[in-house]
Design an enzyme around this catalytic site. Structure first.
Site, PDB file in Angstrom:
ATOM      1  CE  LYS A  56      32.337  46.016 -14.698  1.00 14.36           C
ATOM      2  NZ  LYS A  56      32.187  45.890 -13.255  1.00 14.36           N
ATOM      3  NE  ARG A 127      36.975  44.981 -11.499  1.00 13.43           N
ATOM      4  CZ  ARG A 127      37.200  46.165 -10.982  1.00 13.43           C
ATOM      5  NH1 ARG A 127      36.213  47.007 -10.806  1.00 13.43           N
ATOM      6  NH2 ARG A 127      38.402  46.524 -10.631  1.00 13.43           N
ATOM      7  N   GLY A 136      27.180  50.376  -9.286  1.00 12.95           N
ATOM      8  CA  GLY A 136      27.114  50.246  -7.834  1.00 12.95           C
ATOM      9  C   GLY A 136      26.068  49.282  -7.324  1.00 12.95           C
ATOM     10  CG  MET A 138      25.345  43.939  -9.939  1.00 11.29           C
ATOM     11  SD  MET A 138      24.058  42.760  -9.594  1.00 11.29           S
ATOM     12  CE  MET A 138      24.813  41.331 -10.289  1.00 11.29           C
ATOM     13  NE  ARG A 379      30.177  52.333 -16.240  1.00 16.64           N
ATOM     14  CZ  ARG A 379      29.997  51.997 -14.978  1.00 16.64           C
ATOM     15  NH1 ARG A 379      29.679  50.785 -14.654  1.00 16.64           N
ATOM     16  NH2 ARG A 379      30.118  52.885 -14.019  1.00 16.64           N
ATOM     17  CG  HIS A 497      25.489  55.091  -4.930  1.00 20.55           C
ATOM     18  ND1 HIS A 497      24.372  55.587  -4.311  1.00 20.55           N
ATOM     19  CD2 HIS A 497      25.085  54.022  -5.638  1.00 20.55           C
ATOM     20  CE1 HIS A 497      23.344  54.823  -4.616  1.00 20.55           C
ATOM     21  NE2 HIS A 497      23.756  53.859  -5.415  1.00 20.55           N
ATOM     22  CB  SER A 821      -8.723  58.405 -31.423  1.00 17.45           C
ATOM     23  OG  SER A 821      -7.736  58.816 -30.507  1.00 17.45           O
ATOM     24  CB  CYS A 888      -6.175  60.479 -27.704  1.00 21.21           C
ATOM     25  SG  CYS A 888      -7.725  59.619 -27.423  1.00 21.21           S
ATOM     26  CE1 TYR A 908      -4.054  61.086 -33.078  1.00 24.06           C
ATOM     27  CE2 TYR A 908      -4.664  60.539 -35.335  1.00 24.06           C
ATOM     28  CZ  TYR A 908      -5.019  60.793 -34.023  1.00 24.06           C
ATOM     29  OH  TYR A 908      -6.325  60.739 -33.636  1.00 24.06           O
TER      30      TYR A 908
HETATM   31  C1  PEP Z   1      -8.851  57.208 -22.804  1.00 31.82           C
HETATM   32  O1  PEP Z   1      -9.714  56.554 -22.239  1.00 31.82           O
HETATM   33  O2  PEP Z   1      -7.746  56.759 -23.131  1.00 31.82           O
HETATM   34  C2  PEP Z   1      -9.090  58.625 -23.110  1.00 31.82           C
HETATM   35  C3  PEP Z   1      -8.219  59.341 -23.788  1.00 31.82           C
HETATM   36  O3  PEP Z   1     -10.187  59.188 -22.593  1.00 31.82           O
HETATM   37  P1  PEP Z   1     -10.350  59.676 -21.077  1.00 31.82           P
HETATM   38  O4  PEP Z   1      -9.016  59.592 -20.437  1.00 31.82           O
HETATM   39  O5  PEP Z   1     -10.869  61.045 -21.150  1.00 31.82           O
HETATM   40  O6  PEP Z   1     -11.323  58.686 -20.544  1.00 31.82           O
END
Ligand code: PEP
Ligand code: MG
Length: 944
Positions: A56, A127, A136, A138, A379, A497, A821, A888, A908
């Site tokens: 602000k 303020r 809202g 503070m 803002r 709010h 992975s 993963c 990835y």
């Molecule tokens: C993990 O452990 O992150 C994974 C992808 O395998 P799972 O969740 O199947 O154990």
């Protein structure tokens, strides 16, 4: 602007006095540190100084600098907040002098005097202003500087006693509540000051008249009663000295940084408590001097749907907090054109200037005092995901921003809103509209109604779909709003709010549905003749504002319909086209690929439609639960001899081969990381007596045998037990069967002209030798299949890194593994020593105490687990420079974790199909930010 109804607060901040300021340890206050920044005719700061001046303060300075009509004032920096908490709630010694100098500047510009008893007194607004706005959350105090003497001066100077006493009454009420802690006690239903007003109105008028009908004499009497109330509740008189008032107010703002609702808000939005808040002190201008005055709030574009239209509301003869308090219903801002055309024209010019200058949609507060416009705040406007998308695409077309900025303007964690379901139109036609309120948070929600936050939270914990229904919401409802699927209020406008918070959270919200009569005591909602009880179903449409009786089924959003269902009509909508434009920009910017965790061709197809570039994890065990394959699986587990096991595995092979072929076909040449069997075997066995008897009959064996095997496989800690690659170390024939299924499917599909790229992944590896054993089997089987089928297979073999030893010995493991992975679900579990299934009992406490800032199973623990990831990357690359690296675990779809993965150098991330768009956006944003940081560093180096 803080909503009028203030929530229960932490104890009022210790009153700051000159004395306490002097007692502050000198060593903590660095010499020559500037603690106060003025704005107005002379402006010290600018928009780049958010860290120090808060959002602000920085923007007030910027507005003043570009010549907008900003009442003068000053900002006490966030450094003072830090100092305040580090030094037992005291202030730096130089602060008072700096404040006096800043007030003198305001007096000069306004031609008024702080605490004047003769002539026009300078009144100020105090303020809060954190680095990121916390709407809202503070406390705010208006009309500060009034006392028994200066109110007379104000009366004389304005010749408007009603106005002067109204200001004084409001001031005592706000200050008494926020600073002196005169608040609702346990068991009290009404705020104490409101109680006094209500009582007075009935005593004098015999009914509950509106506040603006109160006369000067009424206000004067109320001031007297308010002061008596303060004395009774606090044992002290109301402070008369304006400087005492100002220091007290500043202390309360700093104190409110640690109040309950501010802490809850910070936790939700990941704002560190160390940031602290700034305090803004600004000369009051008055929207409550009569019919040529007013106050309003507005967005330069529509923050709900993104339309390029001036959007907001105002009230004639009112101070700012009246607009958001929901007590009087404000008028749409466009109506100002009829009431005060000159001010409206000026406001439109300001709208344009602000957007051009800030290059973003602004959320402003303004006051018109006797025909003169003042800007009190600007803002970046909070917005729904739909609005963010439209703003971004439109502003690129208008050449206000670049496409890279447009990508950054779409918060990745909000993108889900665009994919959220809408009501089925056929169902809506059949449904009964009970009432129509204001569409404040788009989307569709159906759920059981609850009238208070606590019960809404409890119901949500039981997995119920919940609608939080309130007359109007206040910050103390925050927990309930977080838990609810939708929010419905009977009062309040689009900037109330409820509306602000709902939009930010991406909650469906309808507010100001005035036909609803809510009785908190009876827990009923009445609309005409219809009475609903707590727990009954209602449905709300936050895009149209409609409230329906009962439960309406929801339908997919246009984006889902266009992408997944291929509906042509959906593909022609603006939302769909804008989304596709955004994703095209994402592809242009990104370095990381986004893959998906998918176990079926259907999931794979969906993920590809969302732009996934392959599969990052197929959990093969999920395939064993379908149809009667579980019987073959159980037979395999129950087998006593290798021969019997192989017999059972032979039954499983065709199933798996068929599944893999389906997946390869759906992938059309994209790669698929397929993981070998991972979970503990007992997960596949029947555990109830009935199921065991059934299985005994199916397999034609004695039930005792099953019971005995189940008992044998029982483990005290199965997640650290007989699972992962340990299964195939003991039973290599499992890996052999799975490898054969994968390769035979690949050969089959390849022969049909569709390239298949299996990446065979071994789970839970902590020792190079574990992997070596499996890889030997996999490669042997591959060679056999190649030979038998006459096909050259395009495959790799790698491992998951999901136990700390695997990460720490990644250099050795990479001698065998062609890819890593990161299984961050297990890596988090094993690094933190916290079971991924058993954190419910303590995680809440850990987050509340800020030991953990986020759930580590949702957002990667960058300092702990992240370090192991970095070690593994470094060690893996040292052995195999081109090793392919991905993630993963569930974190692959979390924006903060995706950013971490980008910066760590992964190639990835992989996440569930419906999180692919979020991950793509987050990956693109990380790449853009990295590029910008590199550019800035290069520029800085050149300067040196
Ligand atoms: C993990 O452990 O992150 C994974 C992808 O395998 P799972 O969740 O199947 O154990
Ligand atoms: Mg795992």
């Amino acid at each position: 602007m803080a909503p009028k109804k203030t929530a229960k607060r932490a104890k009022p901040a210790k009153k700051a006095t000159r004395k306490t300021a002097k007692r502050a340890p000198k060593k903590a206050a660095a010499k020559n540190v500037k603690y106060v920044y003025s704005f107005g005719k002379q402006t010290d700061g600018d928009a780049t100084m958010r860290e120090l001046l808060g959002g602000k303060g920085a923007n007030l300075a910027e507005m003043a600098k570009i010549g907008l009509p900003v009442p003068p004032g000053f900002t006490i920096t966030t450094d003072v907040c830090t100092y305040y908490y580090a030094n037992g709630r005291t202030y730096p010694t130089t602060l008072q002098k700096e404040m006096e100098e800043a007030v003198a500047k305001m007096e000069k510009q306004m031609g008024t005097k702080f605490g004047a008893t003769d002539g026009m007194p300078l009144l100020v607004a105090v303020r809060s202003g954190a680095r990121d706005s916390m709407p809202g959350m503070m406390d705010t105090i208006l009309n500060l500087g009034l006392n028994d003497a200066s109110v007379e001066a104000l009366t004389k100077a304005t010749d408007n006693p009603r106005f002067a006493w109204d200001c004084y009454r409001r001031f005592i009420q706000m200050y008494g509540d926020v600073v002196l802690g005169v608040q609702k006690a346990e068991g009290e239903d009404v705020e104490p000051f409101e109680g006094v007003i209500e009582h007075y109105k009935h005593e004098v008028y015999g009914e509950d008249i509106i506040d603006s009908s109160l006369t000067a004499e009424d206000q004067q009497e109320l001031v007297k009663r308010f002061k008596a109330l303060v004395k009774e509740r606090t044992g002290q008189g109301f402070p008369e000295d304006p400087w005492d008032q100002l220091r007290g107010a500043a202390g309360a703002v700093f104190g409110s940084w640690m109040n309950d609702r501010a802490i809850v808000y910070r936790q939700k939005y990941g704002i560190p408590s160390e940031w602290g808040t700034a305090v803004n002190v600004q000369a009051m201008v008055f929207g409550n001097t009569g019919e040529t005055s007013g106050s309003g709030v507005a967005f330069t574009r529509n923050p709900a749907n993104g339309a390029n239209e001036f959007y907001g509301e105002f009230l004639v003869n009112a101070q700012g907090e009246d607009v958001v308090a929901g007590v009087r219903t404000p008028e749409p801002v466009a109506k100002l054109k009829d009431v005060m055309p000159k001010s409206y024209a000026e406001l439109l010019k300001v709208r344009k200037k602000l957007e051009k200058h800030f290059r973003d949609v602004q959320d402003v507060e303004f006051t018109i005092q006797e025909g003169k416009l003042y800007m009190l705040q600007t803002r970046n406007g909070k917005r729904t995901a739909a609005a963010a998308l439209k703003f971004a695409v439109d502003m690129v077309k208008e050449k206000l921003i670049t496409w890279e900025t447009a990508v950054l303007r779409n918060p990745a964690d909000q993108l889900d809103q665009l994919l959220a379901p809408i009501f089925d139109t056929a169902e809506v036609k059949k449904a009964k509209v009970l009432s129509t309120g204001l569409p404040a948070g788009p989307g569709a929600a159906a759920g059981k109604i609850y009238f208070n936050a606590e019960r809404a939270v409890d119901a949500a914990k039981k997995n119920e779909k919940v609608l939080l229904v309130r007359v109007e919401t206040s910050p103390e409802d925050l927990r309930g709003m977080i838990a609810a699927d939708g929010i419905l209020t009977a009062r309040g406008g689009v900037s109330s709010h409820a509306a602000l918070v709902a939009r930010q959270m991406g909650k469906v919200c309808v507010c100001g549905a005035s036909a609803l009569q809510i009785n908190y005591d009876d827990k009923t909602l009445t609309v005409g003749k219809n009475v609903f009880h707590e727990g009954d179903f209602l449905s709300i449409d936050g895009t149209t504002g409609d409230v329906f009786a009962g439960k309406i089924e929801t339908a997919p959003s246009e984006i889902i319909d266009g992408l997944i269902n291929g509906k042509k009509t959906a593909q022609k909508t603006e939302k769909y086209e804008s989304y596709m434009q955004l994703m095209e920009w994402c592809s242009k910017a990104t370095r990381m690929d986004v893959r998906t965790n998918a176990d079926t061709p259907e999931q794979t197809k969906n993920a590809i439609a969302f732009g996934a570039s392959g599969i990052g994890l197929t959990r093969t065990e999920h395939m064993f639960f379908e149809g009667d394959r579980i019987d073959a699986m159980r037979e395999m587990i129950l087998a006593d001899t290798l021969e019997d096991r192989q017999k059972a595995l032979k039954k499983l092979l065709p199933y798996q081969r068929k599944d893999f072929a389906g997946i390869f076909r759906a992938l059309k040449g994209l790669p698929a990381t397929i993981r070998l069997l991972d979970p503990p075997l007992h997960e596949f066995l029947p555990h109830t007596k009935e199921q065991q008897m059934d299985l005994a009959r199916t397999l034609d064996i004695k039930v005792e045998k099953i019971m005995q095997r189940v008992a044998e496989l029982h483990e005290f800690n199965p997640m650290l037990g007989f699972r992962g690659c340990r299964l195939a170390i003991c039973y290599p024939e499992i890996a052999e069967m799975q490898a054969r299924a994968i390769f035979e499917a690949a050969a089959q599909v390849t022969k049909k002209g569709i390239p298949a790229k299996p990446e065979v992944m071994v789970p839970l590896v902590g020792f190079k030798k574990e992997l070596d054993e499996q890889v030997a089997i996999i490669k042997r089987v591959a060679a056999e299949v190649e030979e038998k089928k006459g096909v050259k297979l395009d495959y790799t073999v790698g491992t998951m890194i999901e136990v700390p030893r695997g990460a720490l010995t990644a250099d050795q493991i990479a001698e065998t593994a062609e890819f890593f992975s990161f299984g961050t679900n297990d890596l988090t579990q094993t690094t933190l020593g916290m079971s991924r299934d058993d954190t419910g009992s303590f995680l809440g406490a850990y987050q509340e105490k800020e030991i953990l800032t986020a759930n580590p199973f949702a957002s990667i623990d960058q300092t702990g687990v992240g370090q192991l990831v970095k070690i593994a990357i470094e060690k893996g690359r040292a052995t195999r420079p081109n090793i392919k690296l991905g993630i993963c675990g569930e974190h692959g779809g979390d924006p903060a974790s995706v950013k971490f993965c980008h910066n760590a150098g992964l190639s990835y991330v992989s996440c569930s199909p419906f999180r692919v768009p979020v991950a793509r956006l987050a990956a693109a944003q990380a790449a853009i930010l990295e590029k910008r940081a590199a550019k800035a560093a290069k520029k800085a180096a050149k300067k040196k």
